[in-house]
Design a protein around this motif. Sequence first.
Motif, short mmCIF file in Angstrom:
data_model
loop_
_atom_site.label_atom_id
_atom_site.label_comp_id
_atom_site.label_asym_id
_atom_site.label_seq_id
_atom_site.Cartn_x
_atom_site.Cartn_y
_atom_site.Cartn_z
N THR A 23 0.84 -1.19 0.00
CA THR A 23 0.00 0.00 0.00
C THR A 23 0.88 1.25 0.00
O THR A 23 1.82 1.37 0.80
CB THR A 23 -0.92 0.03 1.22
OG1 THR A 23 -1.80 -1.09 1.16
CG2 THR A 23 -1.75 1.32 1.25
N PHE A 24 0.57 2.16 -0.92
CA PHE A 24 1.29 3.44 -1.01
C PHE A 24 0.30 4.58 -0.81
O PHE A 24 -0.85 4.50 -1.25
CB PHE A 24 1.94 3.60 -2.40
CG PHE A 24 3.02 2.60 -2.69
CD1 PHE A 24 4.34 2.87 -2.38
CD2 PHE A 24 2.71 1.38 -3.28
CE1 PHE A 24 5.34 1.94 -2.64
CE2 PHE A 24 3.70 0.45 -3.56
CZ PHE A 24 5.02 0.72 -3.23
N HIS A 25 0.75 5.63 -0.17
CA HIS A 25 -0.03 6.85 -0.06
C HIS A 25 0.51 7.88 -1.04
O HIS A 25 1.70 7.88 -1.36
CB HIS A 25 0.01 7.39 1.37
CG HIS A 25 -0.79 6.54 2.33
ND1 HIS A 25 -0.31 5.36 2.85
CD2 HIS A 25 -2.04 6.71 2.84
CE1 HIS A 25 -1.23 4.83 3.63
NE2 HIS A 25 -2.28 5.62 3.65
N TYR A 26 -0.37 8.74 -1.52
CA TYR A 26 0.07 9.76 -2.47
C TYR A 26 -0.86 10.96 -2.38
O TYR A 26 -2.00 10.86 -1.90
CB TYR A 26 0.09 9.19 -3.89
CG TYR A 26 -1.26 8.87 -4.49
CD1 TYR A 26 -1.84 9.73 -5.43
CD2 TYR A 26 -1.95 7.72 -4.14
CE1 TYR A 26 -3.09 9.44 -5.99
CE2 TYR A 26 -3.19 7.43 -4.68
CZ TYR A 26 -3.75 8.29 -5.62
OH TYR A 26 -4.98 8.01 -6.15
N TYR A 27 -0.37 12.09 -2.85
CA TYR A 27 -1.14 13.34 -2.85
C TYR A 27 -1.84 13.45 -4.21
O TYR A 27 -1.21 13.69 -5.23
CB TYR A 27 -0.22 14.52 -2.55
CG TYR A 27 0.24 14.48 -1.11
CD1 TYR A 27 -0.50 15.08 -0.10
CD2 TYR A 27 1.40 13.79 -0.75
CE1 TYR A 27 -0.09 15.01 1.24
CE2 TYR A 27 1.81 13.71 0.58
CZ TYR A 27 1.06 14.32 1.56
OH TYR A 27 1.45 14.25 2.89
N SER A 28 -3.13 13.24 -4.19
CA SER A 28 -3.91 13.00 -5.40
C SER A 28 -4.27 14.29 -6.13
O SER A 28 -4.91 15.19 -5.57
CB SER A 28 -5.19 12.25 -5.03
OG SER A 28 -6.09 12.24 -6.11
N LEU A 29 -3.89 14.36 -7.40
CA LEU A 29 -4.29 15.49 -8.24
C LEU A 29 -5.79 15.46 -8.50
O LEU A 29 -6.43 16.51 -8.60
CB LEU A 29 -3.52 15.45 -9.57
CG LEU A 29 -2.00 15.66 -9.48
CD1 LEU A 29 -1.35 15.45 -10.84
CD2 LEU A 29 -1.67 17.03 -8.94
N ALA A 30 -6.34 14.27 -8.60
CA ALA A 30 -7.79 14.16 -8.82
C ALA A 30 -8.57 14.74 -7.64
O ALA A 30 -9.58 15.44 -7.81
CB ALA A 30 -8.18 12.70 -9.05
N LYS A 31 -8.09 14.46 -6.41
CA LYS A 31 -8.76 15.02 -5.24
C LYS A 31 -8.58 16.53 -5.17
O LYS A 31 -9.50 17.25 -4.76
CB LYS A 31 -8.22 14.37 -3.96
CG LYS A 31 -8.89 13.04 -3.64
CD LYS A 31 -8.66 12.69 -2.18
CE LYS A 31 -9.45 11.44 -1.79
NZ LYS A 31 -9.27 11.11 -0.36
N ALA A 32 -7.41 17.03 -5.57
CA ALA A 32 -7.21 18.48 -5.61
C ALA A 32 -8.20 19.11 -6.58
O ALA A 32 -8.74 20.19 -6.33
CB ALA A 32 -5.78 18.80 -6.03
#
Length: 919
Positions: A23-32
């Motif tokens: 499992t990886f976490h990431y800062y989502s452009l879609a959520k932005a």
Amino acid sequence: MSNTTPSKDSLNTLSSLKAGGKTFHYYSLAKAADTLGGLDQLPFSLKVLMENLLRNEDDTTVDRSHIDAMLQWLKDRKSDTEIQFRPARVLMQDFTGVPGVVDLAAMREAVQRAGKDPAMINPLSPVDLVIDHSVMVDNYGDASAFKDNVAIEMERNQERYEFLRWGQQAFDNFRVVPPGTGICHQVNLEYLGKTVWQKDVDGKTIAYPDTLVGTDSHTTMINGLGILGWGVGGIEAEAAMLGQPVSMLIPEVVGFKMTGKLREGITATDLVLTVVEMLRKKGVVGKFVEFYGDGLQEMPVADRATIANMAPEYGATCGFFPVDEQTLTYLRLTGREDAQLELVEAYAKAQGLWREPGQEPIYTDTLALDMGEVEASLAGPKRPQDRVALKNMKASFELLMETAEGPAKTRETKMESEGGQTAVGVDNSYHHPSSQPLEMNGEQLRLDPGAVVIAAITSCTNTSNPSVMMAAGLIAQKAVAKGLKAKPWVKTSLAPGSKVVTDYLAVAGLQDDLNTLGFNLVGYGCTTCIGNSGPLPDAVEKAITEGDLTVASVLSGNRNFEGRVHPQVKTNWLASPPLVVAYALAGNVRLDLTKEPLGEDQDGKPVYLNDLWPSQAEIAEAVEKVKTDMFRKEYGEVFEGDDIWKAIEVSDSKVYEWSGQSTYIQHPPFFEGMGEEPEPINDIKEANILALLGDSVTTDHISPAGSFKPDTPAGKYLQEHGVAPKDFNSYGSRRGNHEVMMRGTFANVRIRNEMLDGVEGGYTKFVPTGEQMAIYDAAMKYQEQGTPLVVIAGKEYGTGSSRDWAAKGTRLLGVEAVVAESYERIHRSNLIGMGVMPLQFPEGTDRKSLKLTGEEAISIEGLSGDITPGQTLTMTVKYQDGSTETCELTSRIDTANEAVYFQHGGILHYVVREMLKSA
């Protein structure tokens, strides 16, 4: 914020994905986009920057206004917002890396003097230093060339390598790839680059785009793998690895649409030379270039990397290719782990960083190329953007000679070649055709103008590309079968960017034929392309000198600036590896290889280029022999080095033990007398002009690579310290010694100081006496008198490689400001990083309109107040007759961060002061 602190994440973008069973976490452009609105049409390269801002939001260096500015870019297609970019890692080569590590060692000593722990000076971002710039082509054309050149390299560079071995154990987060392994950009492409990076923060594994800055301008090669990165000066790179963000304006992005495919017989090199020409004509300095279009569908990463490599030649900050199936194919071929491939695909698709067919983002501007229109080409005689079609090479050289022989009334004359291309020929550099007797190996020959005296398959640009390397081998194979040989006066060499090239040429059965023609392995590293071409045979040098002949080199590199490849070779032509082999056989560039024979076969029949050129099918069959196990074998112990490297003994001290006897590594004076607070900046009053320079003065002119002679200031210094001329090595290898480098600043044999009429080389007029002398000697006299100095220049000042010593040497010579018509991005930044003010003439004003001779006194007002980006300053010119003229200048301190660095006297001073405050 430190690079292990979680983001403020005001848009609540933290998300997760699974790849490779993890499992990886990431800062989502879609959520932005849920909050900001659509980001789908943002260029891929700007999406990478957007993610960088989201991940590093801290309300100090990155706040919501910076994130909003990225969205506003979609409406305006440009921005004047300054952002702070934090690359994942830093890449160095040894020429620029050694002074970088020297500075780190000096910073540790400065911190220790201040009573603090020197170990606080340590890279915070991962740093890889690849030793690739030190091998020279001393021996060539035989089976022992590689072994001999490596032995000479190790002997020449013992002090430097001891220092780097010390750095390898003294600093955390710092890896060294030993000599004899490969070129940094090819090692980066084939092994170091990950496309998606990861690190653990607060118990979570964060995935994010692999990004970097490098201390070589061709760091952009990695853009071909969907990795955003570009070259910076060593000064900026040091700051980045010490946790300082890279300050930049959100760039304009020019979209370059690729359609169609290359015709039979056309190489990736021909394509890149065409792209360079088109983009130079378009004007992309300081901009991102991003490639798109369905022509990318079948374009392999090796071809993409060839194009991305030459971003500095077309003037862009980077030349970016998005991630797609070709990216995965290359990662798989080069032996990256399956889990990494899964992460790259899953992450790129989740973030909208995966290129889909037909996708066309919004760009600031666009241009397009049907690859089916590309033709066989070279570029030269001294600029990478001056493309010449192969069919026009003979006429182009003849016109060059005719132009040079014409009326010598202007300093520069222009040669128009096909398609409105312009190449610049300097009329006192080229001479009328004449032929000189030449005896080689007992044979009586003639050396003619246009003779190819160097034919080098070299440089990361093309040796990373199996298709053009196999094509060169196939031409060699066919030539040998017909009994052809390289001409005796041609110095031939093969310097691949990695050991994998040797493996696949051998498996394909092509290396033996290359050897037969003299293209034996000479080393794994940057050789001819950076001026490490080594000496020409004595007889050839003698003939060139006695006949004052204009001869040629043909190389598969990316740089051909005058004086770079070899001091005696005035015309230098970039070409694909197969054309390098062809010109070695032909022996002269004054031939039309599309019509005239390269030589004769065993039966005396003419052999033409078409008789030797392999088909696309033959090349593809050879390329199929490139296998994954080759990459895994060669990169399995990439950091280990050979027995000689392993045997180098170093101390385990955290502070370097400087040797006063070393002529390679010396303690630099940058931090001497540095106080806790910066001293106030003063106006410049009645400065003398050290050099009055024209257009396109490169960093090679300012801080030259290559060899130097005994009668130069650098040569005299080394001889005074017991070094014989045969042991001088190159300027690049001496970058850890400021005494050598400041003597080499502005010392290129082809630089032209307009203060002296018709004189080439590193000379100036010492104005108080009117005496001509070396620039270094004059600068020291001015320093003794306490006289400030300025440099005046034309357009495109500081183009070329990212040489930090071009700025460091300028500062140590006492130059306080440079006034030019325009600047190259990296050098402008480096000047500021060393506390030298870059100033720009207003449109319509220049050294000519001011009638400057170099004997004027220059005063600059407006420095003593607050230093702000883009401020207007006043320059007063006092002429010898006592009259004066004033003009306004624009400060090329472009960002607030740069203003702070300048006020501190340079970026490293700022970093040390900040660390001492926080300790």
